[in-house]
Design a protein around this motif. Sequence first.
Motif, PDB file in Angstrom:
ATOM      1  N   ARG A 130     -12.923  -6.380  24.451  1.00  0.00           N
ATOM      2  CA  ARG A 130     -13.446  -5.693  23.207  1.00  0.00           C
ATOM      3  C   ARG A 130     -12.937  -5.397  21.953  1.00  0.00           C
ATOM      4  NH1 ARG A 130     -17.679  -3.348  27.055  1.00  0.00           N
ATOM      5  NH2 ARG A 130     -16.887  -3.411  29.349  1.00  0.00           N
ATOM      6  N   LEU A 131     -13.430  -6.154  21.307  1.00  0.00           N
ATOM      7  CA  LEU A 131     -12.718  -6.689  19.820  1.00  0.00           C
ATOM      8  C   LEU A 131     -13.091  -6.005  18.215  1.00  0.00           C
ATOM      9  CD1 LEU A 131     -11.515 -10.627  19.279  1.00  0.00           C
ATOM     10  CD2 LEU A 131     -10.513  -8.467  18.768  1.00  0.00           C
ATOM     11  N   TYR A 132     -13.185  -5.053  17.510  1.00  0.00           N
ATOM     12  CA  TYR A 132     -13.626  -4.631  16.239  1.00  0.00           C
ATOM     13  C   TYR A 132     -12.436  -5.060  15.008  1.00  0.00           C
ATOM     14  CZ  TYR A 132     -14.403  -2.193  12.458  1.00  0.00           C
ATOM     15  OH  TYR A 132     -14.653  -1.430  10.823  1.00  0.00           O
ATOM     16  N   GLU A 133     -13.685  -5.873  14.615  1.00  0.00           N
ATOM     17  CA  GLU A 133     -13.003  -6.544  13.668  1.00  0.00           C
ATOM     18  C   GLU A 133     -13.601  -6.336  11.968  1.00  0.00           C
ATOM     19  OE1 GLU A 133     -10.243  -7.901  10.978  1.00  0.00           O
ATOM     20  OE2 GLU A 133      -9.910  -8.436  12.981  1.00  0.00           O
ATOM     21  N   GLN A 135      -8.813  -2.419  12.605  1.00  0.00           N
ATOM     22  CA  GLN A 135      -9.208  -3.511  13.660  1.00  0.00           C
ATOM     23  C   GLN A 135      -8.042  -2.974  14.874  1.00  0.00           C
ATOM     24  OE1 GLN A 135      -6.622  -5.174  15.011  1.00  0.00           O
ATOM     25  NE2 GLN A 135      -7.995  -6.830  16.371  1.00  0.00           N
ATOM     26  N   PHE A 136      -8.856  -3.043  16.205  1.00  0.00           N
ATOM     27  CA  PHE A 136      -8.498  -3.236  17.349  1.00  0.00           C
ATOM     28  C   PHE A 136      -9.254  -3.634  18.214  1.00  0.00           C
ATOM     29  CE2 PHE A 136     -12.003   0.432  17.518  1.00  0.00           C
ATOM     30  CZ  PHE A 136     -11.949   0.124  19.082  1.00  0.00           C
ATOM     31  N   SER A 137      -7.829  -4.535  19.617  1.00  0.00           N
ATOM     32  CA  SER A 137      -8.821  -4.634  20.718  1.00  0.00           C
ATOM     33  C   SER A 137      -8.233  -4.260  22.302  1.00  0.00           C
ATOM     34  CB  SER A 137      -7.876  -6.112  21.087  1.00  0.00           C
ATOM     35  OG  SER A 137      -8.061  -6.676  19.433  1.00  0.00           O
ATOM     36  N   LEU A 138      -9.377  -3.645  23.173  1.00  0.00           N
ATOM     37  CA  LEU A 138      -9.090  -3.046  24.159  1.00  0.00           C
ATOM     38  C   LEU A 138      -9.042  -4.405  25.366  1.00  0.00           C
ATOM     39  CD1 LEU A 138      -9.022  -0.879  26.206  1.00  0.00           C
ATOM     40  CD2 LEU A 138     -12.019  -1.164  25.888  1.00  0.00           C
ATOM     41  N   LEU A 139      -8.133  -4.891  25.722  1.00  0.00           N
ATOM     42  CA  LEU A 139      -7.821  -5.661  27.432  1.00  0.00           C
ATOM     43  C   LEU A 139      -8.219  -5.683  28.161  1.00  0.00           C
ATOM     44  CD1 LEU A 139      -5.643  -6.499  24.269  1.00  0.00           C
ATOM     45  CD2 LEU A 139      -5.803  -8.222  25.707  1.00  0.00           C
ATOM     46  N   GLU A 140      -8.780  -6.206  29.311  1.00  0.00           N
ATOM     47  CA  GLU A 140      -9.596  -5.167  31.063  1.00  0.00           C
ATOM     48  C   GLU A 140      -8.475  -6.534  31.447  1.00  0.00           C
ATOM     49  OE1 GLU A 140     -12.652  -4.164  29.992  1.00  0.00           O
ATOM     50  OE2 GLU A 140     -12.326  -2.113  29.194  1.00  0.00           O
ATOM     51  N   PHE A 141      -8.238  -6.168  32.879  1.00  0.00           N
ATOM     52  CA  PHE A 141      -7.985  -7.197  33.593  1.00  0.00           C
ATOM     53  C   PHE A 141      -8.458  -7.196  34.967  1.00  0.00           C
ATOM     54  CE2 PHE A 141      -4.995  -6.294  30.078  1.00  0.00           C
ATOM     55  CZ  PHE A 141      -4.104  -7.059  29.934  1.00  0.00           C
ATOM     56  N   TYR A 183      -9.578   4.610  23.160  1.00  0.00           N
ATOM     57  CA  TYR A 183     -10.536   3.606  22.166  1.00  0.00           C
ATOM     58  C   TYR A 183     -11.788   2.976  23.022  1.00  0.00           C
ATOM     59  CZ  TYR A 183      -6.673   3.151  18.697  1.00  0.00           C
ATOM     60  OH  TYR A 183      -5.547   3.655  17.599  1.00  0.00           O
ATOM     61  N   ARG A 184     -11.795   3.270  24.041  1.00  0.00           N
ATOM     62  CA  ARG A 184     -12.503   3.045  24.620  1.00  0.00           C
ATOM     63  C   ARG A 184     -13.638   3.459  24.665  1.00  0.00           C
ATOM     64  NH1 ARG A 184     -11.076   2.726  29.979  1.00  0.00           N
ATOM     65  NH2 ARG A 184     -10.764   0.244  30.138  1.00  0.00           N
ATOM     66  N   ASP A 185     -14.165   5.116  24.282  1.00  0.00           N
ATOM     67  CA  ASP A 185     -15.315   6.111  23.667  1.00  0.00           C
ATOM     68  C   ASP A 185     -16.016   5.427  22.155  1.00  0.00           C
ATOM     69  OD1 ASP A 185     -15.338   7.048  25.750  1.00  0.00           O
ATOM     70  OD2 ASP A 185     -14.049   8.978  25.577  1.00  0.00           O
TER      71      ASP A 185
END
Length: 287
Positions: free
Chosen positions: A111-114, A220-226, A255-257
């Motif tokens: 999930r990316l916010y740019e 900017q931030f990115s949330l990486l899930e596996f 950050y997920r919220d």
Amino acid sequence: MGIDVNPTVSRRRLGSELRRLREISGMTTQQVAERLLISQPKISLLENGRRVVKPRDVRDLCGLYGVQDQRRVEHLMQLAGESGQQGWWNSYGDIPYGAYIGLEAEAAAIRLYEPLVVPGLLQTPAYARAVIAGTIPLITPEKAAARLQVRLRRQDRLRTPGNPLRLWVVLDESVLRRVVGSREVMREQLDHLTHLSAQPHITVQVLPHDVGAHPGVSGQFSLLEFAEAGDVSVVYLERFTSDLYLEKRSDVRLYRDMYAHLQAQALSPDDTRYLVNEVIGAYADPG
């Protein structure tokens, strides 16, 4: 190195298992450091996946923690061997965000916010070339070319047969309006964005200017899930000189919220495509 070996992920998985074994043994990192005559920060770096682990270190740690299962020891030593190998990106020279590329390659979803530019995974070659030239002062042609090749190769993750990366992207409207390269480059880039956003595993939403203040104003931030249950989610914050990786559950939850709020405030995917096509038309208009 085998094609499926990812040294970044091997280090994280090994570090997580070593931390779990230490906690089961009831020892602190300081106690482990004293017993093995090494520094306490080294233990922390090993457990956080921030340092290459030698098979000998794994053997010594397993002995200290009382691990009797030889197959487990051998598995952990194999991870240690993989953790010291090179990722495909290393063949392109000094790429400062190699750790992120390793995580991105293994992620099941991002999930990316740019707020400023189209994310690298969605960039056209011309747009990527303009971003690299404009954001890295005095970069040599050779290094710029290497950065471009790495960026384009990363995009293969969106085309993995049968298992493409699930990507959610929220863009600030400024991304559409900022002319990167030229109006023609922007038109091509936004055409590419609409094409990608029509694919079922890619969702693109635009956060319009009239939303005002929102959870993404800090950047900017990115949330990486596996997919692997033992691989904890990671928040990635890109900075010019040193990137940040957050793995605490409380940080990831925050950050997920934040991302959920951004998605709720952004235009729907259909309305986003309508807006993007409007902007494409404006770039195509010579007047």
